[in-house]
Design a protein around this motif. Structure first.
Motif, short mmCIF file in Angstrom:
data_model
loop_
_atom_site.label_atom_id
_atom_site.label_comp_id
_atom_site.label_asym_id
_atom_site.label_seq_id
_atom_site.Cartn_x
_atom_site.Cartn_y
_atom_site.Cartn_z
N UNK A 225 -129.43 33.17 -31.26
CA UNK A 225 -128.59 32.81 -31.75
C UNK A 225 -129.07 31.45 -32.11
N UNK A 226 -130.15 30.46 -31.88
CA UNK A 226 -130.41 29.14 -32.40
C UNK A 226 -129.75 28.88 -33.57
N UNK A 227 -129.71 27.75 -33.89
CA UNK A 227 -129.57 26.63 -35.20
C UNK A 227 -130.53 27.08 -35.97
N UNK B 147 -122.00 33.22 -28.38
CA UNK B 147 -121.34 34.58 -28.52
C UNK B 147 -120.68 33.31 -29.90
N UNK B 148 -120.54 31.96 -29.67
CA UNK B 148 -119.63 31.70 -31.58
C UNK B 148 -120.28 31.79 -32.58
N UNK C 88 -119.88 34.40 -35.83
CA UNK C 88 -119.94 33.83 -37.14
C UNK C 88 -120.65 34.63 -37.91
N UNK C 89 -121.68 35.36 -37.40
CA UNK C 89 -122.76 36.00 -37.77
C UNK C 89 -122.40 37.13 -38.26
N UNK D 183 -120.81 25.33 -40.95
CA UNK D 183 -120.49 24.33 -40.27
C UNK D 183 -119.05 24.17 -39.66
N UNK D 184 -118.02 24.57 -39.63
CA UNK D 184 -117.08 24.48 -38.59
C UNK D 184 -117.97 24.90 -37.59
N UNK D 185 -118.68 25.56 -37.72
CA UNK D 185 -119.57 25.67 -35.86
C UNK D 185 -120.41 24.63 -35.60
#
Length: 239
Positions: free
Chosen positions: A111-113, A174-175, A179-180, A148-150
């Motif tokens: 789960x990368x950017x 995890x976050x 989010x996804x 954006x918040x993440x």
């Protein structure tokens, strides 16, 4: 951080021309964004510029592709494609990352950017004299409010920090995974709501639905408020 004079000179040259470009970009972006979207921009700072050059990941230090970086924030992933189309009407998109909309290089359990980044130049159809800023590439990130918040919440926590731990990386992953999952649920909410797991009815919901049906039977939809559920609840519970 000590920065070499040669690096500072390269930075100053780019800062000067990007400072001219940013006003044009900001004006165009604020004109194309819809009322519920959010827009912001920034110019690279000297220390961040120097660190990026030292990383060895910069092809041309004199033309950094994200010296000017913009962020266009939309409500959900379903709005991203429309936002990209809006950007394309105002600017020439030279290339993008990820390169293809329906392809990814990330592993399924990673789960990368990976938000959409568009690398653009100012659009000039020839009706205006050419200017030096016409050839300056800048970055436009298109993301949802949750993405954006993440990014804001984890940036200083995990990326600009003196304390690097496996646990921090794990929490950030995890976050991003959570989010996804939320993004997927929002985009597919109608389909999920019809699943047998949640396709249930309660006496309260049945009553509200019945009142809405009566209202729509006797009045045309434009004559009724947008919040039809609120009106139905008022009729049922406040009368």
């Amino acid at each position: 951080m000590k920065i070499q004079a040669s690096v500072r000179k390269i930075f100053d040259d780019q800062f000067e021309i990007n400072s001219l470009l940013i006003s044009h970009v900001d004006s165009a972006m604020r004109g194309l964004k819809e009322s519920r979207w959010h827009y912001e921009s920034r110019l690279k700072e000297l220390e961040s510029f120097a660190v990026k050059l030292e990383s060895g990941r910069v092809t041309n230090p004199r033309a950094l592709e994200d010296f000017l970086a913009c962020t266009l924030v939309v409500p959900t992933t379903a709005d991203v494609k429309r936002a990209i189309a809006s950007v394309q009407k105002q600017f020439n998109i030279r290339y993008r990352r990820p390169k293809k909309e329906l392809e990814t290089n990330k592993a399924a359990d990673s789960f990368p950017f990976d938000d959409v980044r568009l690398y653009c130049v100012r659009y000039n159809d020839g009706s205006l004299p050419p200017e030096p800023i016409d050839n300056i590439v800048f970055e436009v990130q298109v993301k949802t409010f949750l993405q954006h918040a993440w990014g804001i919440a984890t940036h200083d926590f995990n990326y600009k920090t003196d304390v690097v731990t496996w646990g921090k990386d794990r929490v950030v992953a995890h976050l991003k995974a959570a989010l996804e999952h939320v993004e997927l649920s929002l985009q597919e909410a109608n389909n999920l709501a019809s699943s047998s797991v949640v396709a249930l009815v309660s006496p309260k919901i049945r009553s509200i639905a019945d009142v809405i049906a009566v209202l729509k039977k006797h009045w045309k939809r434009p004559d009724l408020p947008d919040n039809l559920r609120g009106l139905a609840e008022t009729i049922l519970f406040d009368s």
